[in-house]
Design an enzyme around this catalytic site. Sequence first.
Site, PDB file in Angstrom:
ATOM      1  N   HIS A  99       0.846  -1.199   0.000  1.00 16.86           N
ATOM      2  CA  HIS A  99       0.000   0.000   0.000  1.00 16.86           C
ATOM      3  C   HIS A  99       0.874   1.238   0.000  1.00 16.86           C
ATOM      4  O   HIS A  99       1.919   1.275   0.645  1.00 16.86           O
ATOM      5  CB  HIS A  99      -0.941   0.012   1.210  1.00 16.86           C
ATOM      6  CG  HIS A  99      -0.241  -0.139   2.529  1.00 16.86           C
ATOM      7  ND1 HIS A  99       0.194  -1.351   3.006  1.00 16.86           N
ATOM      8  CD2 HIS A  99       0.107   0.776   3.465  1.00 16.86           C
ATOM      9  CE1 HIS A  99       0.777  -1.184   4.171  1.00 16.86           C
ATOM     10  NE2 HIS A  99       0.749   0.101   4.477  1.00 16.86           N
ATOM     11  N   HIS A 101       1.018   5.346   0.824  1.00 13.55           N
ATOM     12  CA  HIS A 101       0.382   6.389   1.628  1.00 13.55           C
ATOM     13  C   HIS A 101       0.454   7.708   0.861  1.00 13.55           C
ATOM     14  O   HIS A 101       1.559   8.155   0.512  1.00 13.55           O
ATOM     15  CB  HIS A 101       1.149   6.609   2.941  1.00 13.55           C
ATOM     16  CG  HIS A 101       1.191   5.437   3.864  1.00 13.55           C
ATOM     17  ND1 HIS A 101       0.549   5.434   5.089  1.00 13.55           N
ATOM     18  CD2 HIS A 101       1.816   4.233   3.774  1.00 13.55           C
ATOM     19  CE1 HIS A 101       0.777   4.282   5.716  1.00 13.55           C
ATOM     20  NE2 HIS A 101       1.558   3.535   4.942  1.00 13.55           N
TER      21      HIS A 101
END
Length: 137
Positions: A99, A101
């Site tokens: 992931h 950010h």
Amino acid sequence: MNDCLFCKIIAGELPAYKVYEDDRTLAFLDIHPVNSGHTLVISKNHSRDMQEASVDDVCAVMATVHHIAPRILAAVGSEGYNLGLNNGRDAGQVVPHLHFHIMPRFAGDGHHLWHGKSIEDKELAVTAEKLRMAIAV
Ligand code: AMP
Ligand code: ZN
């Protein structure tokens, strides 16, 4: 990947504050934001980290970052953002589903960037050669 937190969010088995979705990617708010608008962007295909992810999935995630980041900034009144990846446990990765950010920044928000250190030219040259050899394999 039943016990992956972010796969459960993709599957709708856990709640999330989703802000964008397409057929390959999903973006949702980080529940512990560093600033307003802190958003996580993931591929719907599970991979633990960059090493495990396909180039296609990484490109899809980056296309989503490119698409949504300026819009997120406009929404929260920010003029810049840091794009973060904690890749691997030693780098601070807690959730083992790749992931990125998107962290909107504000002047005087108190967050600090990495601090570089002084280094001899010779050491830079040795490191560069070591990396070139590793990358060429
Ligand atoms: P890291 O693996 O270090 O990149 O950090 C994982 C990030 O996921 C942290 O910033 C958490 O605040 C965030 N996070 C953990 N659980 C959730 C969740 N259920 N929904 C949204 N964000 C989460
Ligand atoms: Zn997953």
